[in-house]
Design an enzyme around this catalytic site. Structure first.
Site, PDB file in Angstrom:
ATOM      1  N   SER A 154      13.834  -3.506  -5.504  1.00  0.00           N
ATOM      2  CA  SER A 154      12.963  -3.588  -6.672  1.00  0.00           C
ATOM      3  C   SER A 154      13.795  -3.911  -7.912  1.00  0.00           C
ATOM      4  O   SER A 154      14.995  -3.608  -7.955  1.00  0.00           O
ATOM      5  CB  SER A 154      12.272  -2.240  -6.862  1.00  0.00           C
ATOM      6  OG  SER A 154      11.668  -2.160  -8.117  1.00  0.00           O
TER       7      SER A 154
ATOM      8  N   TYR B  73      13.324   6.845  -8.909  1.00  0.00           N
ATOM      9  CA  TYR B  73      12.941   5.625  -8.177  1.00  0.00           C
ATOM     10  C   TYR B  73      14.051   4.577  -8.323  1.00  0.00           C
ATOM     11  O   TYR B  73      14.468   3.949  -7.339  1.00  0.00           O
ATOM     12  CB  TYR B  73      11.615   5.091  -8.727  1.00  0.00           C
ATOM     13  CG  TYR B  73      11.144   3.806  -8.081  1.00  0.00           C
ATOM     14  CD1 TYR B  73      10.625   3.802  -6.786  1.00  0.00           C
ATOM     15  CD2 TYR B  73      11.193   2.593  -8.773  1.00  0.00           C
ATOM     16  CE1 TYR B  73      10.180   2.617  -6.189  1.00  0.00           C
ATOM     17  CE2 TYR B  73      10.749   1.413  -8.190  1.00  0.00           C
ATOM     18  CZ  TYR B  73      10.243   1.430  -6.898  1.00  0.00           C
ATOM     19  OH  TYR B  73       9.804   0.261  -6.328  1.00  0.00           O
TER      20      TYR B  73
ATOM     21  N   SER C  92      -0.763  -4.150  -6.733  1.00  0.00           N
ATOM     22  CA  SER C  92      -0.929  -3.210  -5.598  1.00  0.00           C
ATOM     23  C   SER C  92      -1.343  -1.839  -6.137  1.00  0.00           C
ATOM     24  O   SER C  92      -1.357  -1.610  -7.354  1.00  0.00           O
ATOM     25  CB  SER C  92       0.382  -3.049  -4.813  1.00  0.00           C
ATOM     26  OG  SER C  92       1.267  -2.184  -5.489  1.00  0.00           O
TER      27      SER C  92
ATOM     28  N   ASP D  18       3.557  11.018   8.054  1.00  0.00           N
ATOM     29  CA  ASP D  18       3.834  11.120   6.625  1.00  0.00           C
ATOM     30  C   ASP D  18       5.342  10.987   6.412  1.00  0.00           C
ATOM     31  O   ASP D  18       6.111  11.879   6.798  1.00  0.00           O
ATOM     32  CB  ASP D  18       3.321  12.478   6.111  1.00  0.00           C
ATOM     33  CG  ASP D  18       3.510  12.624   4.610  1.00  0.00           C
ATOM     34  OD1 ASP D  18       4.173  11.752   4.006  1.00  0.00           O
ATOM     35  OD2 ASP D  18       2.999  13.609   4.046  1.00  0.00           O
TER      36      ASP D  18
ATOM     37  N   VAL E 285       4.269  -6.590  -8.471  1.00  0.00           N
ATOM     38  CA  VAL E 285       3.319  -7.275  -7.575  1.00  0.00           C
ATOM     39  C   VAL E 285       2.022  -6.470  -7.694  1.00  0.00           C
ATOM     40  O   VAL E 285       2.077  -5.241  -7.811  1.00  0.00           O
ATOM     41  CB  VAL E 285       3.834  -7.222  -6.114  1.00  0.00           C
ATOM     42  CG1 VAL E 285       2.817  -7.804  -5.143  1.00  0.00           C
ATOM     43  CG2 VAL E 285       5.172  -7.954  -5.975  1.00  0.00           C
TER      44      VAL E 285
ATOM     45  N   ASN F 267       9.444  -1.339   4.444  1.00  0.00           N
ATOM     46  CA  ASN F 267       8.641  -1.595   3.246  1.00  0.00           C
ATOM     47  C   ASN F 267       8.162  -0.306   2.577  1.00  0.00           C
ATOM     48  O   ASN F 267       7.939  -0.285   1.368  1.00  0.00           O
ATOM     49  CB  ASN F 267       7.446  -2.467   3.650  1.00  0.00           C
ATOM     50  CG  ASN F 267       6.393  -2.537   2.564  1.00  0.00           C
ATOM     51  OD1 ASN F 267       6.575  -3.202   1.554  1.00  0.00           O
ATOM     52  ND2 ASN F 267       5.293  -1.796   2.752  1.00  0.00           N
TER      53      ASN F 267
HETATM   54  N1  NAP Z   1       4.049  -3.277  -6.082  1.00  0.00           N
HETATM   55  C1  NAP Z   1       5.112  -3.521  -6.825  1.00  0.00           C
HETATM   56  O1  NAP Z   1       5.006  -3.877  -8.013  1.00  0.00           O
HETATM   57  C2  NAP Z   1       6.495  -3.393  -6.235  1.00  0.00           C
HETATM   58  C3  NAP Z   1       7.574  -3.911  -6.956  1.00  0.00           C
HETATM   59  C4  NAP Z   1       8.842  -3.817  -6.416  1.00  0.00           C
HETATM   60  C5  NAP Z   1       9.036  -3.211  -5.193  1.00  0.00           C
HETATM   61  N2  NAP Z   1       7.968  -2.693  -4.521  1.00  0.00           N
HETATM   62  C6  NAP Z   1       8.223  -2.026  -3.246  1.00  0.00           C
HETATM   63  O2  NAP Z   1       7.397  -2.597  -2.245  1.00  0.00           O
HETATM   64  C7  NAP Z   1       7.063  -1.608  -1.270  1.00  0.00           C
HETATM   65  C8  NAP Z   1       5.567  -1.588  -1.028  1.00  0.00           C
HETATM   66  O3  NAP Z   1       4.915  -1.297  -2.242  1.00  0.00           O
HETATM   67  P1  NAP Z   1       3.346  -1.539  -2.468  1.00  0.00           P
HETATM   68  O4  NAP Z   1       3.194  -1.855  -3.899  1.00  0.00           O
HETATM   69  O5  NAP Z   1       2.823  -2.478  -1.464  1.00  0.00           O
HETATM   70  O6  NAP Z   1       2.769  -0.085  -2.198  1.00  0.00           O
HETATM   71  P2  NAP Z   1       1.257   0.371  -1.844  1.00  0.00           P
HETATM   72  O7  NAP Z   1       0.302  -0.732  -2.082  1.00  0.00           O
HETATM   73  O8  NAP Z   1       1.063   1.644  -2.577  1.00  0.00           O
HETATM   74  O9  NAP Z   1       1.318   0.635  -0.265  1.00  0.00           O
HETATM   75  C9  NAP Z   1       2.127   1.637   0.220  1.00  0.00           C
HETATM   76  C10 NAP Z   1       2.081   1.656   1.724  1.00  0.00           C
HETATM   77  O10 NAP Z   1       2.979   2.687   2.149  1.00  0.00           O
HETATM   78  C11 NAP Z   1       2.266   3.684   2.850  1.00  0.00           C
HETATM   79  N3  NAP Z   1       2.713   5.014   2.456  1.00  0.00           N
HETATM   80  C12 NAP Z   1       2.747   5.523   1.196  1.00  0.00           C
HETATM   81  N4  NAP Z   1       3.199   6.785   1.234  1.00  0.00           N
HETATM   82  C13 NAP Z   1       3.462   7.062   2.530  1.00  0.00           C
HETATM   83  C14 NAP Z   1       3.948   8.192   3.201  1.00  0.00           C
HETATM   84  N5  NAP Z   1       4.250   9.322   2.547  1.00  0.00           N
HETATM   85  N6  NAP Z   1       4.096   8.136   4.541  1.00  0.00           N
HETATM   86  C15 NAP Z   1       3.789   7.025   5.238  1.00  0.00           C
HETATM   87  N7  NAP Z   1       3.316   5.911   4.644  1.00  0.00           N
HETATM   88  C16 NAP Z   1       3.153   5.927   3.313  1.00  0.00           C
HETATM   89  C17 NAP Z   1       0.819   3.514   2.484  1.00  0.00           C
HETATM   90  O11 NAP Z   1       0.085   4.020   3.584  1.00  0.00           O
HETATM   91  P3  NAP Z   1      -1.229   4.930   3.422  1.00  0.00           P
HETATM   92  O12 NAP Z   1      -2.182   3.995   2.747  1.00  0.00           O
HETATM   93  O13 NAP Z   1      -1.628   5.279   4.795  1.00  0.00           O
HETATM   94  O14 NAP Z   1      -0.830   6.077   2.582  1.00  0.00           O
HETATM   95  C18 NAP Z   1       0.721   2.010   2.294  1.00  0.00           C
HETATM   96  O15 NAP Z   1       0.551   1.382   3.535  1.00  0.00           O
HETATM   97  C19 NAP Z   1       7.649  -0.293  -1.797  1.00  0.00           C
HETATM   98  O16 NAP Z   1       8.874  -0.045  -1.170  1.00  0.00           O
HETATM   99  C20 NAP Z   1       7.853  -0.574  -3.269  1.00  0.00           C
HETATM  100  O17 NAP Z   1       8.875   0.220  -3.816  1.00  0.00           O
HETATM  101  C21 NAP Z   1       6.689  -2.775  -4.999  1.00  0.00           C
END
Ligand code: NAP
Length: 340
Positions: A203, A216, A251, A116, A249, A143
């Site tokens: 981001s 954030y 997600s 975690d 994106v 990431n």
């Molecule tokens: N999606 C967007 O719109 C967006 C836009 C700009 C930037 N970003 C950035 O892109 C990155 C990925 O985002 P995402 O949208 O792909 O997120 P996501 O779909 O929510 O996936 C998050 C990932 O991180 C893991 N995770 C979350 N909390 C955790 C914790 N406490 N300890 C260990 N692992 C953890 C999750 O694992 P578990 O499933 O095992 O919890 C999952 O594999 C982030 O840094 C985010 O800030 C995203």
């Protein structure tokens, strides 16, 4: 220009108009060149060859937040390029099932590390150290990240949410980097790979100060400066360090399921990141930074070259947008509570 100036009688006015025309011409030239460089990066240059980062040479990539969303796509697409993969996230079962899928589909080796990241425990970094011991790791993808569950005024942000965001996005990300980068430097030194790579997810929330996502926003802005500073430090070790800037994106984090032109799927987004490593795309004015998805790139470039990311206009628009998202999210939560 001479004909404009010859019509003016007063010498001070002539100097003023002349200087303005020169400054205007310089600005127009630099803006045009920057826009052409953006188009060149996005649409003309071929995809970056990952052989320089050790693909198909037995090298490894370590990806955090690898079990879902954007991180899962990094894992799939880097495995497809022929890198062995260390998958890191919270849930062991999700990591194991992805590891099995990658091994079967792309014939690569995998390792999984579950912890975690909201807990800054030495055991996290020891586990990573053990997993990569003796491996030629050449790529690190920072990431993992957390945002606010819904937009919230800073003064009302719950302590746990505030602490988790800063711990995951900043403290633990920095410590994972300290645990992995010496191995990347060594992989380059021993010629297992010609270059190393550290990509960190930034981001638009960090690009633009974002009211109602203040923690954030600050955590991602922190990554911009930290990552750029690290880029300078690791340049002589042939390790490329890059902050990747993204607007929305689809997600679990963004809570957006349907993709559109401005909101790509993780698959499309990650393909644009990996195609453009080392190129600024929409982030033309920023060293060691890339905004690689074309629509995001155009949005970034336009904001930077018009109102500016730190302007009152951008801040006010962002405030109004996130206030209204909060109102809608609260209404939805109330409706769901009624249903229960
Ligand atoms: N999606 C967007 O719109 C967006 C836009 C700009 C930037 N970003 C950035 O892109 C990155 C990925 O985002 P995402 O949208 O792909 O997120 P996501 O779909 O929510 O996936 C998050 C990932 O991180 C893991 N995770 C979350 N909390 C955790 C914790 N406490 N300890 C260990 N692992 C953890 C999750 O694992 P578990 O499933 O095992 O919890 C999952 O594999 C982030 O840094 C985010 O800030 C995203």
């Amino acid at each position: 220009m001479t004909s404009i100036l010859s019509d003016i009688d007063s010498t001070p006015l002539k100097v003023l108009v002349g200087a303005s025309l020169v400054v205007g011409a310089c600005k127009l030239t630099t803006t045009t060149l920057s826009y052409l460089a953006l188009l060149f990066d996005l649409f003309l240059l071929p995809a970056v060859d990952f052989k320089k980062y050790g693909s198909k040479k037995g090298c490894w990539a370590l990806i955090t937040g690898a079990s879902d969303g954007i991180g899962k796509e990094y894992a799939k697409q880097l495995a497809k390029k022929g890198l062995n993969i260390v998958l890191v996230s919270r849930t062991q079962s999700k990591l194991e099932s992805l590891a099995t899928e990658l091994e079967a589909q792309y014939k690569v080796q995998t390792k999984v590390v579950a912890f975690d990241a909201s807990v800054d425990s030495p055991s996290n970094y020891i586990a990573i150290g053990k997993a990569i011991e003796g491996l030629p790791v050449s790529v690190l993808i920072n990431n993992v990240g957390q945002s606010h569950s819904i937009p919230v005024p800073f003064l009302e942000t719950e302590e746990k949410e505030l602490t988790d965001i800063v711990t995951i996005n900043n403290l633990v990300t920095l410590k994972i980097t300290q645990a992995v980068v010496p191995t990347i430097v060594n992989s380059v030194k021993t010629k297992a790979s010609s270059r190393g790579l550290v990509l960190t997810m930034g981001s638009f929330g960090g690009l633009l100060p974002t009211p109602y996502l203040a923690t954030y926003s600050g955590s991602k802005a922190f990554l911009q400066s930290w990552s750029n500073a690290l880029a300078g430090e690791l340049k002589s070790s042939k390790v490329d360090v890059e902050l990747v800037i993204s607007y929305l994106v689809t997600s679990a984090m963004s809570k957006i399921r349907r993709s559109s032109l401005s909101i790509p799927t993780p698959k499309v987004f990650v393909a644009s990141v990996l195609k453009n490593v080392g190129r600024r795309c929409g982030a033309q004015e920023r060293y060691a930074t890339s905004t690689p998805y074309p629509i995001h790139a155009l949005m970034h470039w336009w904001i930077e070259n018009t109102v500016g990311v730190y302007s009152k206009v951008a801040n006010t628009l962002n405030l109004n947008m996130h206030k209204s998202i909060r109102i809608r999210a609260l209404k939805k939560a109330a409706r769901n509570q009624k249903k229960e």
